[in-house]
Design a protein around this motif. Structure first.
Motif, PDB file in Angstrom:
ATOM      1  N   THR A 184      -8.020 -44.339  -1.127  1.00 47.08           N
ATOM      2  CA  THR A 184      -8.035 -44.689   0.296  1.00 47.08           C
ATOM      3  C   THR A 184      -9.157 -45.698   0.525  1.00 47.08           C
ATOM      4  OG1 THR A 184      -9.603 -42.964   0.934  1.00 47.08           O
ATOM      5  CG2 THR A 184      -7.259 -42.360   0.939  1.00 47.08           C
ATOM      6  N   SER A 185      -9.102 -46.366   1.660  1.00 47.39           N
ATOM      7  CA  SER A 185     -10.160 -47.327   1.983  1.00 47.39           C
ATOM      8  C   SER A 185     -11.523 -46.659   2.041  1.00 47.39           C
ATOM      9  CB  SER A 185      -9.867 -48.010   3.322  1.00 47.39           C
ATOM     10  OG  SER A 185      -8.709 -48.786   3.235  1.00 47.39           O
ATOM     11  N   MET A 186     -11.576 -45.464   2.585  1.00 41.13           N
ATOM     12  CA  MET A 186     -12.855 -44.749   2.693  1.00 41.13           C
ATOM     13  C   MET A 186     -13.386 -44.377   1.308  1.00 41.13           C
ATOM     14  SD  MET A 186     -15.255 -43.906   4.670  1.00 41.13           S
ATOM     15  CE  MET A 186     -14.526 -44.217   6.244  1.00 41.13           C
ATOM     16  N   GLN A 187     -12.513 -43.947   0.393  1.00 48.02           N
ATOM     17  CA  GLN A 187     -12.961 -43.634  -0.968  1.00 48.02           C
ATOM     18  C   GLN A 187     -13.514 -44.885  -1.647  1.00 48.02           C
ATOM     19  OE1 GLN A 187      -9.195 -42.111  -2.293  1.00 48.02           O
ATOM     20  NE2 GLN A 187      -9.931 -39.991  -2.327  1.00 48.02           N
ATOM     21  N   THR A 188     -12.854 -46.012  -1.459  1.00 41.92           N
ATOM     22  CA  THR A 188     -13.321 -47.262  -2.044  1.00 41.92           C
ATOM     23  C   THR A 188     -14.681 -47.639  -1.473  1.00 41.92           C
ATOM     24  OG1 THR A 188     -11.049 -48.010  -2.351  1.00 41.92           O
ATOM     25  CG2 THR A 188     -12.753 -49.707  -2.395  1.00 41.92           C
ATOM     26  N   PHE A 189     -14.856 -47.485  -0.171  1.00 45.89           N
ATOM     27  CA  PHE A 189     -16.127 -47.785   0.482  1.00 45.89           C
ATOM     28  C   PHE A 189     -17.251 -46.897  -0.044  1.00 45.89           C
ATOM     29  CE2 PHE A 189     -19.099 -46.725   3.928  1.00 45.89           C
ATOM     30  CZ  PHE A 189     -19.687 -47.965   4.106  1.00 45.89           C
ATOM     31  N   ILE A 190     -16.995 -45.596  -0.123  1.00 39.61           N
ATOM     32  CA  ILE A 190     -18.029 -44.658  -0.593  1.00 39.61           C
ATOM     33  C   ILE A 190     -18.396 -44.933  -2.043  1.00 39.61           C
ATOM     34  CG2 ILE A 190     -18.459 -42.211  -1.133  1.00 39.61           C
ATOM     35  CD1 ILE A 190     -16.827 -41.589   1.466  1.00 39.61           C
ATOM     36  N   ASN A 191     -17.410 -45.155  -2.900  1.00 41.46           N
ATOM     37  CA  ASN A 191     -17.688 -45.460  -4.301  1.00 41.46           C
ATOM     38  C   ASN A 191     -18.476 -46.758  -4.436  1.00 41.46           C
ATOM     39  OD1 ASN A 191     -16.287 -43.168  -4.962  1.00 41.46           O
ATOM     40  ND2 ASN A 191     -14.467 -44.227  -5.678  1.00 41.46           N
ATOM     41  N   GLY A 192     -18.132 -47.766  -3.635  1.00 39.79           N
ATOM     42  CA  GLY A 192     -18.847 -49.035  -3.668  1.00 39.79           C
ATOM     43  C   GLY A 192     -20.289 -48.887  -3.210  1.00 39.79           C
ATOM     44  N   LYS A 193     -20.485 -48.067  -2.185  1.00 40.10           N
ATOM     45  CA  LYS A 193     -21.841 -47.820  -1.677  1.00 40.10           C
ATOM     46  C   LYS A 193     -22.697 -47.130  -2.738  1.00 40.10           C
ATOM     47  CE  LYS A 193     -24.312 -45.658   2.121  1.00 40.10           C
ATOM     48  NZ  LYS A 193     -24.228 -44.780   3.282  1.00 40.10           N
ATOM     49  N   GLU A 194     -22.116 -46.150  -3.432  1.00 46.75           N
ATOM     50  CA  GLU A 194     -22.842 -45.452  -4.495  1.00 46.75           C
ATOM     51  C   GLU A 194     -23.190 -46.409  -5.628  1.00 46.75           C
ATOM     52  OE1 GLU A 194     -20.247 -42.214  -5.515  1.00 46.75           O
ATOM     53  OE2 GLU A 194     -20.714 -41.110  -3.679  1.00 46.75           O
ATOM     54  N   ALA A 195     -22.245 -47.265  -6.006  1.00 48.07           N
ATOM     55  CA  ALA A 195     -22.504 -48.242  -7.072  1.00 48.07           C
ATOM     56  C   ALA A 195     -23.601 -49.214  -6.653  1.00 48.07           C
ATOM     57  CB  ALA A 195     -21.224 -48.997  -7.423  1.00 48.07           C
ATOM     58  N   TRP A 196     -23.576 -49.646  -5.396  1.00 48.55           N
ATOM     59  CA  TRP A 196     -24.600 -50.560  -4.891  1.00 48.55           C
ATOM     60  C   TRP A 196     -25.977 -49.896  -4.917  1.00 48.55           C
ATOM     61  CZ3 TRP A 196     -27.867 -50.400  -0.623  1.00 48.55           C
ATOM     62  CH2 TRP A 196     -28.531 -51.591  -0.332  1.00 48.55           C
ATOM     63  N   CYS A 197     -26.065 -48.635  -4.476  1.00 47.05           N
ATOM     64  CA  CYS A 197     -27.342 -47.914  -4.489  1.00 47.05           C
ATOM     65  C   CYS A 197     -27.874 -47.760  -5.914  1.00 47.05           C
ATOM     66  CB  CYS A 197     -27.193 -46.542  -3.833  1.00 47.05           C
ATOM     67  SG  CYS A 197     -27.004 -46.609  -2.047  1.00 47.05           S
ATOM     68  N   ASP A 198     -26.987 -47.450  -6.858  1.00 44.94           N
ATOM     69  CA  ASP A 198     -27.406 -47.330  -8.257  1.00 44.94           C
ATOM     70  C   ASP A 198     -27.943 -48.658  -8.776  1.00 44.94           C
ATOM     71  OD1 ASP A 198     -26.599 -44.695  -8.221  1.00 44.94           O
ATOM     72  OD2 ASP A 198     -24.706 -45.062  -9.278  1.00 44.94           O
ATOM     73  N   LYS A 199     -27.289 -49.735  -8.444  1.00 47.16           N
ATOM     74  CA  LYS A 199     -27.716 -51.065  -8.903  1.00 47.16           C
ATOM     75  C   LYS A 199     -29.056 -51.440  -8.300  1.00 47.16           C
ATOM     76  CE  LYS A 199     -26.064 -55.765  -9.434  1.00 47.16           C
ATOM     77  NZ  LYS A 199     -24.912 -56.649  -9.295  1.00 47.16           N
ATOM     78  N   ILE A 200     -29.254 -51.210  -7.016  1.00 49.91           N
ATOM     79  CA  ILE A 200     -30.509 -51.539  -6.361  1.00 49.91           C
ATOM     80  C   ILE A 200     -31.645 -50.693  -6.939  1.00 49.91           C
ATOM     81  CG2 ILE A 200     -31.740 -51.387  -4.138  1.00 49.91           C
ATOM     82  CD1 ILE A 200     -29.847 -53.782  -4.411  1.00 49.91           C
ATOM     83  N   THR A 201     -31.394 -49.417  -7.184  1.00 50.82           N
ATOM     84  CA  THR A 201     -32.405 -48.544  -7.759  1.00 50.82           C
ATOM     85  C   THR A 201     -32.810 -49.052  -9.138  1.00 50.82           C
ATOM     86  OG1 THR A 201     -31.519 -46.658  -6.554  1.00 50.82           O
ATOM     87  CG2 THR A 201     -32.920 -46.177  -8.460  1.00 50.82           C
ATOM     88  N   THR A 202     -31.845 -49.460  -9.954  1.00 52.25           N
ATOM     89  CA  THR A 202     -32.124 -49.979 -11.294  1.00 52.25           C
ATOM     90  C   THR A 202     -32.934 -51.271 -11.212  1.00 52.25           C
ATOM     91  OG1 THR A 202     -30.077 -49.021 -12.124  1.00 52.25           O
ATOM     92  CG2 THR A 202     -31.067 -50.763 -13.448  1.00 52.25           C
ATOM     93  N   LEU A 203     -32.601 -52.141 -10.294  1.00 56.30           N
ATOM     94  CA  LEU A 203     -33.304 -53.426 -10.174  1.00 56.30           C
ATOM     95  C   LEU A 203     -34.728 -53.265  -9.661  1.00 56.30           C
ATOM     96  CD1 LEU A 203     -30.478 -55.655  -8.663  1.00 56.30           C
ATOM     97  CD2 LEU A 203     -31.388 -55.740 -10.992  1.00 56.30           C
ATOM     98  N   ASN A 204     -34.983 -52.218  -8.879  1.00 57.58           N
ATOM     99  CA  ASN A 204     -36.301 -52.019  -8.297  1.00 57.58           C
ATOM    100  C   ASN A 204     -37.239 -51.207  -9.181  1.00 57.58           C
ATOM    101  OD1 ASN A 204     -35.837 -53.489  -5.968  1.00 57.58           O
ATOM    102  ND2 ASN A 204     -34.931 -51.749  -4.914  1.00 57.58           N
ATOM    103  N   CYS A 205     -36.807 -50.789 -10.343  1.00 57.09           N
ATOM    104  CA  CYS A 205     -37.663 -49.987 -11.242  1.00 57.09           C
ATOM    105  C   CYS A 205     -38.565 -50.882 -12.059  1.00 57.09           C
ATOM    106  CB  CYS A 205     -36.798 -49.136 -12.179  1.00 57.09           C
ATOM    107  SG  CYS A 205     -35.963 -47.825 -11.298  1.00 57.09           S
TER     108      CYS A 205
END
Length: 61
Positions: free
Chosen positions: A40-61
């Motif tokens: 669903t669109s909401m599942q895609t949005f939530i998964n994308g948000k989680e992936a974005w947060c993981d990427k930002i956390t990795t870049l800020n370490c």
């Protein structure tokens, strides 16, 4: 197409049907395509948000 089947007598009546349709479209209806992959669109949005947060956390370490 759905909105062609009913004559709306007020903007509130139209808004209620539109709100219900948007909820179904985003939360219940599976979508096809490269990004959605049957989710669903909401599942895609939530998964994308989680992936974005993981990427930002990795870049800020």
């Amino acid at each position: 197409m759905t909105f062609r089947r009913k004559i709306y007598l007020s903007i509130e009546e139209l808004q209620a049907d539109l709100d219900a349709w948007i909820l179904t479209y985003n939360n219940d209806r599976n979508h096809q395509g490269k990004i959605d992959c049957g989710r669903t669109s909401m599942q895609t949005f939530i998964n994308g948000k989680e992936a974005w947060c993981d990427k930002i956390t990795t870049l800020n370490c």
